[in-house]
Write a protein that holds these residues in place. Structure first.
Motif, PDB file in Angstrom:
ATOM      1  N   SER A 166      -1.536  -5.377  -4.489  1.00 16.95           N
ATOM      2  CA  SER A 166      -1.610  -6.836  -4.335  1.00 16.95           C
ATOM      3  C   SER A 166      -0.812  -7.332  -3.127  1.00 16.95           C
ATOM      4  O   SER A 166      -1.098  -8.408  -2.595  1.00 16.95           O
ATOM      5  CB  SER A 166      -1.105  -7.521  -5.603  1.00 16.95           C
ATOM      6  OG  SER A 166       0.246  -7.164  -5.870  1.00 16.95           O
ATOM      7  N   LYS A 167       0.167  -6.569  -2.660  1.00 21.11           N
ATOM      8  CA  LYS A 167       0.986  -6.993  -1.535  1.00 21.11           C
ATOM      9  C   LYS A 167       0.227  -6.975  -0.222  1.00 21.11           C
ATOM     10  O   LYS A 167       0.666  -7.587   0.745  1.00 21.11           O
ATOM     11  CB  LYS A 167       2.231  -6.117  -1.429  1.00 21.11           C
ATOM     12  CG  LYS A 167       3.225  -6.311  -2.572  1.00 21.11           C
ATOM     13  CD  LYS A 167       4.486  -5.499  -2.357  1.00 21.11           C
ATOM     14  CE  LYS A 167       5.493  -5.753  -3.468  1.00 21.11           C
ATOM     15  NZ  LYS A 167       6.743  -4.972  -3.280  1.00 21.11           N
ATOM     16  N   TRP A 182      -0.391  -6.998   6.447  1.00 19.79           N
ATOM     17  CA  TRP A 182      -0.143  -5.925   7.407  1.00 19.79           C
ATOM     18  C   TRP A 182       1.331  -5.511   7.398  1.00 19.79           C
ATOM     19  O   TRP A 182       1.655  -4.324   7.406  1.00 19.79           O
ATOM     20  CB  TRP A 182      -0.551  -6.379   8.813  1.00 19.79           C
ATOM     21  CG  TRP A 182      -1.935  -5.962   9.199  1.00 19.79           C
ATOM     22  CD1 TRP A 182      -3.033  -6.753   9.312  1.00 19.79           C
ATOM     23  CD2 TRP A 182      -2.362  -4.641   9.536  1.00 19.79           C
ATOM     24  NE1 TRP A 182      -4.126  -6.021   9.690  1.00 19.79           N
ATOM     25  CE2 TRP A 182      -3.740  -4.717   9.839  1.00 19.79           C
ATOM     26  CE3 TRP A 182      -1.718  -3.411   9.611  1.00 19.79           C
ATOM     27  CZ2 TRP A 182      -4.483  -3.592  10.204  1.00 19.79           C
ATOM     28  CZ3 TRP A 182      -2.470  -2.284   9.979  1.00 19.79           C
ATOM     29  CH2 TRP A 182      -3.833  -2.386  10.274  1.00 19.79           C
ATOM     30  N   ASP A 183       2.229  -6.481   7.371  1.00 14.68           N
ATOM     31  CA  ASP A 183       3.658  -6.164   7.377  1.00 14.68           C
ATOM     32  C   ASP A 183       4.062  -5.407   6.114  1.00 14.68           C
ATOM     33  O   ASP A 183       4.828  -4.430   6.180  1.00 14.68           O
ATOM     34  CB  ASP A 183       4.487  -7.450   7.507  1.00 14.68           C
ATOM     35  CG  ASP A 183       4.368  -8.077   8.890  1.00 14.68           C
ATOM     36  OD1 ASP A 183       3.992  -7.351   9.837  1.00 14.68           O
ATOM     37  OD2 ASP A 183       4.640  -9.288   9.025  1.00 14.68           O
ATOM     38  N   ASN A 184       3.557  -5.846   4.975  1.00 14.86           N
ATOM     39  CA  ASN A 184       3.874  -5.154   3.723  1.00 14.86           C
ATOM     40  C   ASN A 184       3.331  -3.733   3.720  1.00 14.86           C
ATOM     41  O   ASN A 184       4.010  -2.791   3.285  1.00 14.86           O
ATOM     42  CB  ASN A 184       3.296  -5.928   2.533  1.00 14.86           C
ATOM     43  CG  ASN A 184       4.061  -7.200   2.245  1.00 14.86           C
ATOM     44  OD1 ASN A 184       5.236  -7.325   2.574  1.00 14.86           O
ATOM     45  ND2 ASN A 184       3.394  -8.167   1.632  1.00 14.86           N
ATOM     46  N   LEU A 191      -4.154  -0.033 -10.082  1.00 14.34           N
ATOM     47  CA  LEU A 191      -4.208   0.131  -8.630  1.00 14.34           C
ATOM     48  C   LEU A 191      -4.333  -1.219  -7.941  1.00 14.34           C
ATOM     49  O   LEU A 191      -3.749  -1.436  -6.866  1.00 14.34           O
ATOM     50  CB  LEU A 191      -5.383   1.037  -8.257  1.00 14.34           C
ATOM     51  CG  LEU A 191      -5.414   1.586  -6.835  1.00 14.34           C
ATOM     52  CD1 LEU A 191      -4.155   2.386  -6.546  1.00 14.34           C
ATOM     53  CD2 LEU A 191      -6.646   2.463  -6.636  1.00 14.34           C
ATOM     54  N   SER A 192      -5.057  -2.145  -8.537  1.00 12.71           N
ATOM     55  CA  SER A 192      -5.195  -3.486  -7.955  1.00 12.71           C
ATOM     56  C   SER A 192      -3.855  -4.205  -7.905  1.00 12.71           C
ATOM     57  O   SER A 192      -3.528  -4.877  -6.921  1.00 12.71           O
ATOM     58  CB  SER A 192      -6.200  -4.313  -8.764  1.00 12.71           C
ATOM     59  OG  SER A 192      -7.488  -3.745  -8.717  1.00 12.71           O
ATOM     60  N   PHE A 247       4.177   1.936   3.468  1.00 11.61           N
ATOM     61  CA  PHE A 247       3.691   3.261   3.830  1.00 11.61           C
ATOM     62  C   PHE A 247       4.468   3.889   4.987  1.00 11.61           C
ATOM     63  O   PHE A 247       4.226   5.044   5.326  1.00 11.61           O
ATOM     64  CB  PHE A 247       2.209   3.208   4.187  1.00 11.61           C
ATOM     65  CG  PHE A 247       1.303   3.005   3.005  1.00 11.61           C
ATOM     66  CD1 PHE A 247       1.354   3.866   1.917  1.00 11.61           C
ATOM     67  CD2 PHE A 247       0.412   1.954   2.978  1.00 11.61           C
ATOM     68  CE1 PHE A 247       0.531   3.688   0.829  1.00 11.61           C
ATOM     69  CE2 PHE A 247      -0.426   1.763   1.891  1.00 11.61           C
ATOM     70  CZ  PHE A 247      -0.364   2.635   0.811  1.00 11.61           C
ATOM     71  N   LYS A 248       5.373   3.110   5.604  1.00  8.41           N
ATOM     72  CA  LYS A 248       6.178   3.607   6.727  1.00  8.41           C
ATOM     73  C   LYS A 248       5.273   4.146   7.828  1.00  8.41           C
ATOM     74  O   LYS A 248       5.334   5.317   8.224  1.00  8.41           O
ATOM     75  CB  LYS A 248       7.156   4.685   6.262  1.00  8.41           C
ATOM     76  CG  LYS A 248       8.158   4.178   5.227  1.00  8.41           C
ATOM     77  CD  LYS A 248       9.093   5.283   4.772  1.00  8.41           C
ATOM     78  CE  LYS A 248      10.097   4.751   3.745  1.00  8.41           C
ATOM     79  NZ  LYS A 248      11.029   5.787   3.272  1.00  8.41           N
ATOM     80  N   CYS A 249       4.412   3.249   8.329  1.00  4.16           N
ATOM     81  CA  CYS A 249       3.419   3.632   9.324  1.00  4.16           C
ATOM     82  C   CYS A 249       3.291   2.517  10.344  1.00  4.16           C
ATOM     83  O   CYS A 249       3.921   1.464  10.218  1.00  4.16           O
ATOM     84  CB  CYS A 249       2.071   3.896   8.658  1.00  4.16           C
ATOM     85  SG  CYS A 249       1.442   2.470   7.718  1.00  4.16           S
TER      86      CYS A 249
END
Length: 239
Positions: free
Chosen positions: A41-42, A138-140, A36-37, A145-147
């Motif tokens: 990481s992005k 934030w951008d990644n 999960l880490s 997540f398409k949010c």
């Protein structure tokens, strides 16, 4: 005396099996935490209150502690050392109390904890333009997540100006910006729940093993004390 020693041998190897399962369970939790880490990481520069980052850190800590505890239990069972067995029992009892406390806190204060996590993410928005690593995270996150925003796209307005939000809020398959409407916080929670359902079930099974292990350790402690006090001629380890 032979019967007592034979019973102690049975308890000893039963304890070893329980502790081995406990140790393997810790390895599994730690492995999922590492996975999960890496997958998160992005956007690792986001606050640790972000759901997926919190889950990864929690699994790493829980897995590591469980592995160490299981190893102490296995070693104590094989060596029949009361010091190791008592240490294992104390750690196991503390873990059980911590787990029950965490469950109660999450059940009672889950709304307050959610709101505190959201506030931390909204606070990080203020550094979006000045912190390059935070901007990339934030951008990644919004792209993956398409949010857009923590609760909705309006969260950005107080930080980037009226009717302004990052380009990562826009759908990439359209010519003009048509933003995503889904909240990032809820999307992250859905990701965690959909991917860690089996882990939660595994954790419940591990907790059952943990509860069943404690009385066996008490029996082993009392029996080893009784046998060693009754006779010093018998071997101290089962063959």
């Amino acid at each position: 005396m032979a019967v007592s020693r034979g019973c102690l041998c049975c308890v000893k190897y039963l304890m070893f099996v329980f502790n081995l399962v406990f140790w393997l369970g810790g390895c599994g939790l730690f492995g999922v935490g590492v996975w999960l880490s890496f997958t998160q990481s992005k956007f690792s520069s986001l606050p640790l209150s972000f759901p997926s980052l919190s889950a990864a850190n929690l699994l790493l800590v829980a897995g590591g502690v469980t592995m160490v505890t299981g190893f102490l239990g296995c070693l104590g069972a094989l060596k029949e050392q009361r010091c190791l067995l008592m240490t294992f029992f104390v750690i196991l009892l503390l873990l059980l109390l911590i787990e029950v406390t965490l469950i109660l806190i999450l059940s009672i204060y889950h709304r307050e904890l959610d709101q505190k996590a959201k506030d931390g993410l909204i606070q990080s928005m203020k550094n979006y333009k000045t912190n390059k690593h935070l901007q990339v995270s934030w951008d990644n996150m919004q792209t993956i997540f398409k949010c857009c925003g923590v609760s909705n796209h309006t969260d950005w307005y107080n930080n980037m100006g009226i009717d302004q939000h990052p380009e990562s809020c826009c759908r990439q398959d359209l010519g003009r910006c048509h933003r995503w409407e889904e909240p990032c916080y809820e999307k992250a929670k859905e990701f965690i729940l959909s991917n860690l359902t089996s882990v939660l079930g595994f954790g419940v099974c591990l907790g059952i093993v943990q509860v069943h292990t404690m009385p066996h350790h008490l029996i082993s402690l009392f029996m080893s004390q009784h046998v060693s006090a009754s006779s010093s001629k018998l071997p101290q380890q089962c063959l």
